[in-house]
Design an enzyme around this catalytic site. Structure first.
Site, PDB file in Angstrom:
ATOM      1  N   HIS A 162      -7.127  -4.851  -3.508  1.00 38.32           N
ATOM      2  CA  HIS A 162      -6.166  -4.132  -2.691  1.00 38.32           C
ATOM      3  C   HIS A 162      -6.023  -4.852  -1.350  1.00 38.32           C
ATOM      4  CE1 HIS A 162      -3.754  -0.614  -1.876  1.00 38.32           C
ATOM      5  NE2 HIS A 162      -4.327  -0.471  -0.696  1.00 38.32           N
TER       6      HIS A 162
ATOM      7  N   CYS B 170       0.855  -1.191   0.000  1.00 34.01           N
ATOM      8  CA  CYS B 170       0.000   0.000   0.000  1.00 34.01           C
ATOM      9  C   CYS B 170       0.899   1.252   0.000  1.00 34.01           C
ATOM     10  CB  CYS B 170      -0.930  -0.051   1.201  1.00 34.01           C
ATOM     11  SG  CYS B 170      -2.212   1.226   1.231  1.00 34.01           S
TER      12      CYS B 170
ATOM     13  N   ASP C 211      -7.889  -4.190  -7.897  1.00 32.72           N
ATOM     14  CA  ASP C 211      -7.513  -3.132  -6.960  1.00 32.72           C
ATOM     15  C   ASP C 211      -8.125  -1.811  -7.402  1.00 32.72           C
ATOM     16  OD1 ASP C 211      -6.245  -1.230  -5.352  1.00 32.72           O
ATOM     17  OD2 ASP C 211      -4.324  -2.277  -5.376  1.00 32.72           O
TER      18      ASP C 211
END
Length: 283
Positions: A233, A132, A201
């Site tokens: 994600h 991330c 994502d």
């Protein structure tokens, strides 16, 4: 391989502002070999700082023979404690992510590499990884030529130039003049990079991944690019992932990390001679 866990607080200084940054350390040990040396890995966390999943990821890497150093990114605003995986924690992490300056992020990564290289048990070879926000930070940290291998998991905000303070998203190919954004500095990447994304994502859409891939290729970076059809994600986060954790794909991705780190960080490759490889076109 056994693991010793500790932490160290280091001082950072950006534009005259001094703060203390905690680095969580996961150090492999081998009984009866107190002078064993290992490569170092800088592990950058998601927007929640060093949480349980990040710690477990660090232990996994350390268990394969790497000294892992995980800095707390938000020392500019708070202590080293992790933020909660809830709405307030998410909102706070996202706010600090764009309030913290690129200069401060860069200072953090330099200090983390400095720490690893200061250890008598470090072999001198350094890699970087993260997920991330940390995926982005691992790539940005690799602008430092001391880092020779990087594995970035679903790196956010690279394609949109939205890490640190910004006025508007910018997904253009060329970017602004004299840009300090990570995507516009890919030509400074000297090590090998592996980028890992999920096609589902929503944080890094198809066009964003295509832009990152194009910019890496145009910059002449040595890179691999992995896209998993059903991954979303945060698919490697094994706690409160909102139904997105995929252990099977996570296992495959960890093998990607081990292959790259093992080949680049554990093998003495010697200097690169720069001779173009001739590949024979055969069936």
């Amino acid at each position: 391989m056994h693991i010793k866990e500790s932490y160290v607080d280091v001082q950072t200084n950006v534009e005259g502002k001094e703060t203390s940054m905690r680095i969580f350390v996961f150090h492999p040990t081998i009984p009866q070999y107190p002078n064993a040396k290992f490569p170092g890995v800088a592990l950058f966390s998601e927007i929640y700082q060093v949480t349980g999943p990040v710690e477990r990821f660090g232990r996994q890497i350390a268990g394969h023979g790497y000294i892992v150093a995980a800095p707390s990114s938000y020392h500019d605003f708070t202590g080293p404690e992790a933020l909660a995986y809830d709405v307030p924690g998410t909102d706070q992490g996202n706010e600090w992510k764009i309030t913290k300056t690129l200069q401060s992020y860069d200072e953090d990564s330099r200090k983390t590499v400095d720490y690893l290289l200061s250890l008598p048990t470090c072999s001198g070879r350094i890699g970087a990884t993260g997920m991330c926000l940390g995926g982005h930070l691992s790539v940005r940290a690799s602008l430092d030529p001391r880092i020779s291998a990087t594995v970035a998991f679903f790196a956010t905000d690279i394609h949109s130039r939205t890490l640190g303070p910004y006025s508007a998203k910018d997904t253009s190919v060329e970017g602004p003049a004299n840009s300090n954004h990570t995507i516009d500095k890919f030509n400074e990447l000297k090590g090998e990079v592996a980028m890992i994304f999920g096609i589902k994502d929503t944080h890094v859409p198809d066009t964003g991944r295509d832009l990152i891939r194009r910019k890496l290729r145009d910059a002449g970076v040595v890179f691999s690019f992995y896209e998993f059809a059903w991954a979303q994600h945060a698919f490697i986060r094994d706690e409160l992932s909102k139904g997105r954790y995929d252990p099977a794909i996570t296992k495959v991705c960890f093998e990607v990390l081990l292959e790259l780190f093992g080949r680049v960080l554990k093998t003495d490759l010697g200097p690169k001679d720069g001779t173009p490889e001739k590949i024979e076109h055969v069936c």
